[in-house]
Enzyme design. Structure first.
Site, mmCIF file in Angstrom:
data_model
loop_
_atom_site.group_PDB
_atom_site.id
_atom_site.type_symbol
_atom_site.label_atom_id
_atom_site.label_comp_id
_atom_site.label_asym_id
_atom_site.label_seq_id
_atom_site.Cartn_x
_atom_site.Cartn_y
_atom_site.Cartn_z
ATOM 1 N N SER A 187 92.671 47.803 86.762
ATOM 2 C CA SER A 187 93.977 48.447 86.622
ATOM 3 C C SER A 187 95.075 47.724 87.391
ATOM 4 O O SER A 187 96.252 47.802 87.019
ATOM 5 C CB SER A 187 93.896 49.900 87.096
ATOM 6 N N GLY A 224 89.761 50.868 85.564
ATOM 7 C CA GLY A 224 88.438 51.377 85.888
ATOM 8 C C GLY A 224 87.332 50.344 85.817
ATOM 9 O O GLY A 224 86.175 50.661 86.133
ATOM 10 N N ASN A 250 87.076 48.396 92.078
ATOM 11 C CA ASN A 250 86.342 49.587 91.623
ATOM 12 C C ASN A 250 84.891 49.570 92.093
ATOM 13 O O ASN A 250 84.275 50.632 92.246
ATOM 14 C CB ASN A 250 86.420 49.698 90.098
#
Length: 227
Positions: free
Chosen positions: A41, A78, A106
């Site tokens: 992201s 994600g 992540n």
């Protein structure tokens, strides 16, 4: 009259032949350098208008410095290093010259074993190597609350893999959010550069990240052009 006409026609024809020859040997316009930005992201530009995200701001920064470059946004919100590995090969097109790899945030949020993250990043760099694509690896640092062993293993994988594959390295994606030579800023000091979630940079934060990242991307472009 006939002689004059013949001479004039031949002169025109000869000029056309010369012009055609010049056009035939003139070099074709160079294609822009294509860079695939493989990330999560942070690369995708989560929470921002399209023009304020990392890829558009980086493209604008490079263009202002005279670089003819196309940066492909291959950021997926994600995504972990495993997700990046699963799509690394098909993210590289036949015209891809270089790749920015910015993954691992992540993995940290999920507490994934650094050994697993390392294998995934290794796989991504192998894909790039086999494709003849130059790489800029953008690192992350684990916070201290994960414990010293976890932090040491996680932080070390980026410089060690960059050395193994002769990739360029930016130690931390967030390097631009602190003043040059300063110690890592406290979360409160970074708040003005972050969105409300405290994870993703705002427009100003992205601009600072791009300014810090940009010189390494310029070196990446030089490497790609030299291949």
């Amino acid at each position: 009259m006939l002689r004059a006409f013949t001479y004039g026609a031949w002169g025109a024809l000869s000029k056309a032949i010369v012009l055609t020859g010049v056009l035939a040997v003139a070099p074709a316009a160079a294609e822009p350098v294509e860079i695939v930005a493989l990330g999560d992201s942070l690369t995708e530009g989560y929470g921002l208008p399209i023009q304020d995200g990392l890829v558009p701001q980086l493209t604008e920064w490079l263009a202002a410095r005279g670089h003819d470059v196309r940066v492909v946004n291959a950021g997926v919100s994600g995504d972990t290093t495993a997700g990046g590995l699963s799509r690394a090969a098909w993210s590289l097109g036949p015209g891809t010259d270089a790749m920015i790899v910015a993954l691992g945030g992540n993995d940290l949020l999920r507490g994934i074993d650094p050994a697993f993250s390392r294998r995934n990043l290794d796989g991504i760099l192998q894909v790039a190597q086999e494709a003849g694509v130059e790489v800029l690896l953008v690192g992350m640092q684990a916070p201290g609350n994960y414990g010293p062993d976890y932090k040491a293993a996680f932080d070390a994988m980026y410089p060690e893999l960059a050395e193994r594959y002769d990739a360029l390295l930016v130690p931390s994606f967030f390097d631009g959010l602190r003043e040059p030579g300063a110690e890592p800023a406290a979360p409160a000091d970074l708040a003005r550069f972050m969105q409300a979630d405290g994870i993703h940079p705002n427009r100003e934060g992205v601009a600072r990240i791009v300014a810090a990242l940009g010189p390494a991307v310029e070196r990446l472009i030089d490497r790609a052009a030299a291949d």
